[in-house]
Write a protein that holds these residues in place. Structure first.
Motif, short mmCIF file in Angstrom:
data_model
loop_
_atom_site.label_atom_id
_atom_site.label_comp_id
_atom_site.label_asym_id
_atom_site.label_seq_id
_atom_site.Cartn_x
_atom_site.Cartn_y
_atom_site.Cartn_z
N ALA A 233 12.58 4.90 -0.89
CA ALA A 233 12.20 5.39 0.43
C ALA A 233 11.36 4.33 1.14
O ALA A 233 11.54 4.08 2.33
N GLY A 234 10.46 3.68 0.38
CA GLY A 234 9.64 2.62 0.96
C GLY A 234 10.51 1.48 1.46
O GLY A 234 10.31 0.98 2.58
N ALA A 235 11.50 1.09 0.65
CA ALA A 235 12.40 0.00 1.06
C ALA A 235 13.11 0.36 2.35
O ALA A 235 13.20 -0.45 3.28
N ALA A 236 13.60 1.63 2.42
CA ALA A 236 14.30 2.06 3.63
C ALA A 236 13.36 1.99 4.84
O ALA A 236 13.75 1.52 5.91
N GLY A 237 12.13 2.45 4.65
CA GLY A 237 11.18 2.45 5.75
C GLY A 237 10.89 1.04 6.24
O GLY A 237 10.83 0.78 7.45
N ILE A 238 10.71 0.09 5.29
CA ILE A 238 10.42 -1.29 5.67
C ILE A 238 11.60 -1.87 6.45
O ILE A 238 11.42 -2.57 7.45
N LEU A 239 12.84 -1.53 6.01
CA LEU A 239 14.01 -2.03 6.72
C LEU A 239 14.09 -1.45 8.13
O LEU A 239 14.44 -2.16 9.08
N ILE A 240 13.74 -0.15 8.26
CA ILE A 240 13.77 0.46 9.60
C ILE A 240 12.81 -0.29 10.52
O ILE A 240 13.16 -0.67 11.64
N SER A 241 11.58 -0.51 10.01
CA SER A 241 10.59 -1.17 10.86
C SER A 241 11.03 -2.60 11.17
O SER A 241 10.84 -3.08 12.29
N GLY A 242 11.63 -3.28 10.19
CA GLY A 242 12.08 -4.65 10.42
C GLY A 242 13.17 -4.70 11.49
O GLY A 242 13.16 -5.57 12.36
N ALA A 243 14.10 -3.73 11.42
CA ALA A 243 15.21 -3.73 12.36
C ALA A 243 14.74 -3.44 13.77
O ALA A 243 15.29 -3.97 14.74
N SER A 244 13.70 -2.58 13.90
CA SER A 244 13.25 -2.25 15.26
C SER A 244 12.04 -3.10 15.66
O SER A 244 11.49 -2.90 16.74
N ASN A 245 11.62 -3.99 14.77
CA ASN A 245 10.51 -4.91 15.03
C ASN A 245 9.20 -4.18 15.35
O ASN A 245 8.37 -4.68 16.10
N SER A 246 9.04 -2.98 14.83
CA SER A 246 7.77 -2.30 15.03
C SER A 246 7.57 -1.27 13.92
O SER A 246 8.53 -0.57 13.54
N ALA A 247 6.37 -1.20 13.38
CA ALA A 247 6.07 -0.25 12.32
C ALA A 247 5.09 0.77 12.86
O ALA A 247 4.02 0.41 13.34
N GLN A 248 5.49 2.03 12.84
CA GLN A 248 4.65 3.08 13.39
C GLN A 248 4.61 4.25 12.44
O GLN A 248 5.50 4.40 11.60
N TRP A 249 3.58 5.10 12.59
CA TRP A 249 3.43 6.20 11.64
C TRP A 249 4.55 7.21 11.71
O TRP A 249 4.81 7.92 10.77
N ASN A 250 5.25 7.30 12.87
CA ASN A 250 6.23 8.38 13.00
C ASN A 250 7.66 7.92 12.78
O ASN A 250 8.59 8.64 13.13
N ILE A 251 7.89 6.74 12.18
CA ILE A 251 9.28 6.36 11.92
C ILE A 251 9.83 7.20 10.78
O ILE A 251 9.07 7.76 9.98
N ALA A 252 11.14 7.29 10.72
CA ALA A 252 11.84 8.05 9.68
C ALA A 252 11.43 9.52 9.67
O ALA A 252 11.43 10.16 8.64
#
Lengths: 329, 323
Positions: A233-252
């Motif tokens: 799940a962590g890997a998926a989250g990191i990829l999501i943030s990488g793809a959208s170039n922003s890491a936020q508390w409400n992703i996924a």
């Protein structure tokens, strides 16, 4: 119960042997999912030229990769007869840890490792509460779903980390998700079919007590399964943030339900013990392909739910039908 | 162990609500000590009236969990029913006397679909209601076109803010539902059948319980209550929005579990559910009093949920030792 005991598949430890080599391909658990996927793809290829574009296929690959990684971890948990509702929250937590490190100037490789560590920590908390404290999985992960999400929000102050590392962004928005997805599927499918740890996961889902009585520490296996689910799940989250170039508390947000839906569509039995990683991966690809197809047909995003609900039901009925036929044999 | 001895220990048997009572008392005392404004009438009335929507849903959720099932579709059904109510009263100018029953019936219909899939087609409750969770929310968006519906009749908005004998009407409704469901669960044949179904399905069937009908009815009740809750949500919000009722399922399940009802079914406590709801509200109130972000509520609630389960475990181990 009696039906479960008489079912030869439940008593033989290797459902791979039974399903692949002894039965016809159409009797595979994954067959309905595969047929559905092929039908959707064939339809879209024939009737929608935009679906054939390389860009569209690339997007499907990326999104399916991200959801698929998460669904594989969820599938392991569901195979043991548990459920992990906290995967979305863990994804956000890991993404924010990795994103925070990246924007603080850490090289992205190290930052990703930190993020994966956060995922592992989340998974460990789930596993520890479930095995050491013997709490029911659904409650534990419901609590950690609330807890991790809130924790991430509070720690980050609800401020997104952006921009992230350009090098990582390039990987995550191109081949990153799909390559890691394929890697995860190959490794986990092999582990589940061939490695002792994998066989134990399936065995616990069939009959936890029997596994424990045969001298295996079921708790250790279950802890590792939640650890793996957190990591993925962590890997998926990191990829999501990488793809959208922003890491936020409400992703996924709400991804836990998508992951469970993917697992169910892929033919994994929700009470555990039956199913495969390949199925969960197929389920994730189906979900994403369908969303994309609806998008190409110009349907608003709000309507996806109707179709996804219908597909979940269809998958559940396919499972019911299979069980009915099996009980007759 | 002699009979007298065991009976002596039986006298000290703790109620299932021990965990939630302990947590509620500790948190309330702490807040009352720290903030004088906590135990003012206005604040307490606020705490109660904010539980009403979740309370109605949680009352029905207790029945569902008592059968060993779960209904994660209630939040979406609240959204769908709210939009139905808004469309009927505003766009088709129906009177409230016909629109309200239709709204509740729409909720019951969603519940009936869930119940049929679960009892007749033997789908796992989480899957059937997961499908309804997606579909009902999508239905709400499709029906409303994604917009909120305002200009509701005054009678409805008055219902949301009116009060009778100094108590808000929504609290009267929620309280009545909780009491009725509690009586239904513990004092009627149907309620005992629900509990026996959750305790041991095969035994219940062998002793003549129509398990299919009982199980389906529970989900119909849950859908009906979601419809009723949607009326209060719409009335209190003065608009019908398609994303109303989000996270209701999580809150209702949390309230039920914090209250001491085990998720495996077979046992249930409506008093616990009511106390669980209050605990959640008091926590939320405390978070506001500490002037913290709303997210702290979820964090504290997660801890409260785990603590409640821990206290319940401690109580059961103690009981097991005593017997």
């Amino acid at each position: 119960m009696a039906e479960k005991l008489l079912d030869p598949r439940m008593t033989t430890p290797s459902n791979l042997k039974n399903s692949v080599f002894q039965n016809s391909p159409l009797r595979l658990r994954e067959a309905p999912a595969l047929v559905l996927l092929l039908v959707i793809i064939a339809w879209m290829f024939l009737f929608k030229s935009t679906f054939r574009s390389l860009e569209n296929i690339g997007q499907i690959g990326q999104q399916a990769g991200i959801l698929g990684i998460m669904a594989c971890g969820e599938a392991l948990v569901i195979l043991t007869g548990g459920v992990d509702l906290s995967v979305g929250a863990i994804a956000a937590m890991a993404a924010c840890v990795a994103g925070g490190r990246m924007s603080a100037g850490m090289p992205w490789q190290l930052a990703v490792i930190c993020g994966l560590g956060a995922g592992l920590a989340g998974g460990w908390i789930n596993g520890a509460l479930i095995t050491y404290r013997k709490l029911p999985p659904i409650l534990t992960t419901l609590a950690t779903l609330l807890g991790f999400r809130a924790f991430t929000n509070i720690i980050t102050g609800a401020v997104p980390y952006t921009p992230l590392s350009a090098g990582f962004g390039k990987i995550a928005s191109s081949y990153g998700p799909i390559v890691s997805f394929v890697l995860v599927v190959v490794v986990l499918a092999t582990v589940l079919a061939r490695v002792r740890f994998g066989r134990r996961i399936v065995a616990i889902g069939c009959n936890e007590q029997a596994v424990r009585l045969s001298g295996i520490s079921t708790d250790a296996v279950i802890r590792r399964v939640y650890l793996l689910s957190g990591l993925l799940a962590g890997a998926a989250g990191i990829l999501i943030s990488g793809a959208s170039n922003s890491a936020q508390w409400n992703i996924a947000d709400g991804y836990e339900l998508n992951a469970i839906a993917a697992v169910v569509i892929g033919g994994v039995r929700l009470s555990g013990g039956e199913g495969s990683i390949i199925g969960a991966a197929l389920g994730a690809i189906i979900l994403v392909t369908m969303q994309k197809s609806l998008f190409l047909y110009g349907r608003p995003q709000e309507q996806y739910g109707l179709v996804i609900g219908a597909v979940i039901l269809l998958a559940a009925f396919a499972e019911q039908f299979r069980r009915f036929r099996e009980s007759k044999n | 162990m002699t009979n007298v001895n065991s009976r002596f220990k039986m006298a000290f048997r703790l109620p299932v609500e021990t965990g939630v009572i302990a947590l509620l008392v500790v948190i309330s005392l702490w807040l009352a000590r720290t903030f004088p404004s906590f135990h003012t009438g206005a604040n307490i009335s606020d705490i109660f009236s904010n539980c009403s929507e979740t309370g109605i849903v949680a009352a029905a959720m207790t029945l569902v969990i008592a059968t060993g099932g779960i209904d994660i579709s209630v939040g979406s059904v609240v959204g769908l029913c709210g939009v139905i109510l808004g469309t009927l009263t505003v766009n088709h100018s129906w009177s409230l006397y016909t629109a309200i029953p239709i709204t509740i019936l729409a909720g019951a219909f969603c519940g009936w679909i869930n119940g049929t899939l679960i009892s007749r087609f033997k789908l796992p409750p989480i899957i059937a209601t997961l499908a309804m969770f997606s579909a009902a929310r999508a239905g709400a968006y499709v029906l409303s076109g994604g917009d909120s519906i305002s200009g509701l009749p005054d009678a409805l908005t008055n219902l949301g803010y009116g009060s009778w004998m100094g108590v808000p009407i929504s609290v009267w409704i929620a309280g009545t539902i909780l009491v009725l469901m509690g009586i239904l669960l513990k004092k009627t044949r149907f309620g005992r059948q629900i509990l026996s179904l959750g305790g041991n399905r095969v035994a219940a069937q062998l002793s003549g319980v129509n398990i299919m009908r009982t199980e389906a009815s529970v989900y119909v009740i849950s859908g009906m209550m979601a419809g009723l809750a949607s009326i209060i949500v719409t009335a209190r919000g003065a608009t019908a929005v398609p994303d109303a009722g989000q996270f209701f399922e999580l809150r209702a399940i949390t309230a039920v579990v914090v209250g001491g009802t085990p998720v495996i079914g077979g046992r249930a406590t409506m008093i616990g559910t009511a106390l669980g709801l209050l605990t959640m509200r008091v926590v939320q109130n405390g978070v506001t009093l500490y002037k913290k972000d709303g997210m702290w509520e979820n964090l504290v609630m997660a801890v409260v949920l785990l603590l409640a389960v821990e206290v319940d475990r401690w109580r059961r181990t103690r009981e097991m030792k005593a017997s």
